[in-house]
Design an enzyme around this catalytic site. Structure first.
Site, short mmCIF file in Angstrom:
data_model
loop_
_atom_site.label_atom_id
_atom_site.label_comp_id
_atom_site.label_asym_id
_atom_site.label_seq_id
_atom_site.Cartn_x
_atom_site.Cartn_y
_atom_site.Cartn_z
N HIS A 103 3.03 1.22 -4.96
CA HIS A 103 2.75 0.52 -3.71
C HIS A 103 1.43 -0.26 -3.76
O HIS A 103 1.22 -1.16 -2.95
CB HIS A 103 2.73 1.51 -2.54
CG HIS A 103 3.44 1.01 -1.32
ND1 HIS A 103 4.80 0.76 -1.29
CD2 HIS A 103 2.98 0.67 -0.09
CE1 HIS A 103 5.13 0.32 -0.09
NE2 HIS A 103 4.05 0.24 0.65
N ARG A 156 9.11 -3.09 -2.95
CA ARG A 156 8.99 -1.64 -2.91
C ARG A 156 9.73 -1.06 -4.11
O ARG A 156 10.64 -1.70 -4.67
CB ARG A 156 9.59 -1.08 -1.62
CG ARG A 156 8.95 -1.63 -0.34
CD ARG A 156 9.67 -1.07 0.89
NE ARG A 156 9.10 -1.54 2.14
CZ ARG A 156 9.52 -2.62 2.79
NH1 ARG A 156 10.54 -3.34 2.30
NH2 ARG A 156 8.96 -2.98 3.93
N LYS A 195 14.39 -2.27 4.09
CA LYS A 195 14.60 -1.13 4.98
C LYS A 195 15.66 -1.46 6.02
O LYS A 195 15.91 -2.61 6.35
CB LYS A 195 13.29 -0.76 5.67
CG LYS A 195 12.24 -0.16 4.73
CD LYS A 195 11.03 0.30 5.51
CE LYS A 195 10.02 1.00 4.63
NZ LYS A 195 8.84 1.46 5.39
N HIS A 242 8.21 -7.29 6.31
CA HIS A 242 7.81 -6.47 7.46
C HIS A 242 8.65 -6.84 8.68
O HIS A 242 8.81 -8.02 9.00
CB HIS A 242 6.33 -6.69 7.77
CG HIS A 242 5.42 -6.07 6.76
ND1 HIS A 242 4.08 -6.41 6.63
CD2 HIS A 242 5.64 -5.11 5.82
CE1 HIS A 242 3.54 -5.70 5.66
NE2 HIS A 242 4.46 -4.91 5.17
N TYR A 268 -3.92 -5.56 6.87
CA TYR A 268 -4.62 -6.25 5.78
C TYR A 268 -5.79 -7.09 6.29
O TYR A 268 -6.52 -7.67 5.50
CB TYR A 268 -3.64 -7.13 5.01
CG TYR A 268 -2.57 -6.32 4.33
CD1 TYR A 268 -2.87 -5.51 3.24
CD2 TYR A 268 -1.26 -6.32 4.80
CE1 TYR A 268 -1.90 -4.73 2.63
CE2 TYR A 268 -0.28 -5.55 4.19
CZ TYR A 268 -0.61 -4.75 3.11
OH TYR A 268 0.34 -3.98 2.51
N ARG A 275 1.86 -3.96 -4.00
CA ARG A 275 2.21 -4.57 -2.71
C ARG A 275 0.95 -4.84 -1.89
O ARG A 275 0.78 -5.93 -1.32
CB ARG A 275 3.16 -3.63 -1.98
CG ARG A 275 3.81 -4.15 -0.72
CD ARG A 275 4.85 -3.12 -0.27
NE ARG A 275 5.40 -3.44 1.03
CZ ARG A 275 6.42 -4.28 1.22
NH1 ARG A 275 6.96 -4.89 0.19
NH2 ARG A 275 6.88 -4.50 2.43
#
Length: 412
Positions: A357, A262, A286, A383, A392, A360
């Protein structure tokens, strides 16, 4: 008699006034921050003139404040044609004096916060310190929470114990229909988060977060827009690596394309996060989590080349630094976004978006195409929930139509 400051700035006479002894250290500080000779000369001459004016007006070092800078600029404008950057030069000087503790920090009188704002600030502290949420998430939640509290309590005192399920439902039902589905879902997420916080504090005993209505929305409504592999190769080949900025941009784009980082993860990457002997990278994701990722040889080579040949000298520990003074790390993810946007424009590539992004998404799609499992993709992308990666698996029907074989014979 002429005077030379820091071997680069020639003044018509030695500095005078209360700042005379600090002009040379100020120039040295500017040089260390990466300011070029032209800017250095302008700022030193402004500082010297400011010091003489302070002496004429009888102001000592300990009494200098921002108001004196404003008054000096007005005085200077009457005698010398103003130049772009004069105001910034004085601001840098004032900041330098504060940093060196030569002048007292100015006392800023904060306005008294309303009851709603006090509650919001306490919630923000909880999200940041107890939950370790990303700044972007906090920024997204706060406006909805503030609007909810203002809707329920107005300008009066906020008493969370008076909240009931009806308050929550009525607010959501009024606000959600005016919003796009994505924004409405963010509203309900913010309300649930705040109501869980209120229960955590003990202000309410019931789980009012369960009363927040669910926004009707299709799961995974759109297909991720990932940049194609050939576009990525074209973009990387277009970077001019003869300059320090080019070496930096090439390494950043490789990190995005090969590891799917990111923007914020690239910005916060520090020198100590790279284990060169083990060939690994520690990335801050995150919710303050850290992911250990393998460092591909080409990515490692690009970063090493930038560090050796392109990175400006700086005390900053960030891997990637600004190209212009002050030489420090990017202020936020938008810095990486700007690198991507300008690179795509210069290369003339018709990419799906202009943002970072898309690399990614492109990496995940390519991995899936080559047989990688969802768990492998999710682990690389950091994730937290498996459902995040399942987006995806969606199929682009429009793209598949171009590959469809015509039905033999006439349509019956």
């Amino acid at each position: 008699m002429k005077c030379t400051i820091h071997g680069a700035v020639v003044l018509s006479r030695p500095p005078e006034g209360p700042l005379a002894a600090y002009i040379a250290p100020f120039a040295r500080s500017l040089s260390e921050q990466g300011y070029r000779e032209g800017s250095l000369k302008q700022q030193v001459r402004i500082a010297s003139g400011f010091s003489r004016w302070l002496e004429q007006t009888g102001v000592g070092v300990r009494s200098i404040c921002a108001d004196h800078a404003i008054r000096y600029l007005r005085y200077r404008t009457r005698h010398i044609r103003p130049r772009r950057g004069d105001r910034a030069a004085l601001r840098h000087l004032i900041d330098f004096l504060h940093l060196e503790q030569l002048t007292p920090a100015e006392q800023v009188v904060s306005p008294r916060l309303s009851s709603t704002e006090c509650c919001v600030q306490a919630y923000v502290t909880y999200l940041r310190e107890a939950r370790a949420l990303a700044t972007a998430t906090i920024v997204n939640y706060v406006p909805f929470v503030r609007a909810f509290l203002n809707d329920r309590f107005g300008q009066g005192r906020v008493t969370l114990s008076r909240l009931c399920a009806g308050d929550v439902v009525r607010f959501a039902q009024r606000q959600a229909p005016r919003m796009q589905p994505k924004c409405a879902k963010l509203l309900t997420a913010a309300l649930r988060s705040f109501l869980r916080y209120a229960r955590y504090r003990g202000d309410i005993t019931l789980d009012l977060s369960a009363a927040v209505p669910v926004v009707a929305n299709w799961s995974m409504p759109s297909i991720p827009r990932g940049i194609a592999p050939d576009q990525t190769r074209q973009l990387l080949a277009s970077i001019d690596r003869r300059s320090g900025t080019g070496l930096r941009d090439y390494a950043i784009l490789l990190l995005l394309a090969r590891l799917g980082l990111r923007s914020g993860e690239v910005v916060s990457l520090e020198l100590g996060d790279i284990d060169w002997s083990a060939g690994r990278l520690s990335v801050g994701g995150k919710s303050a989590q850290r992911n250990e990722l393998p460092l591909p040889a080409d990515v490692g080579k690009a970063i090493a080349t930038y560090l050796i040949r392109g990175r400006p000298r700086s005390t900053c520990r960030r891997v990637f630094l600004r190209a212009r003074a002050p030489i420090t790390g990017f202020s936020g993810p938008s810095g990486v976004g700007s690198v991507v946007r300008h690179a795509i424009q210069r290369a003339g590539i018709d990419a799906p978006t202009r943002g970072a992004h898309q690399f990614r998404h492109g990496l995940a799609t390519e991995m899936l195409f080559h047989g990688a499992s969802l768990s492998e993709i999710g682990e690389l992308l950091g994730h937290q929930h498996p459902q995040t990666t399942t987006i995806y698996t969606k199929v682009d029907i429009k793209a598949l139509r171009t590959l469809a074989v015509p039905w033999p014979g006439d349509v019956q």
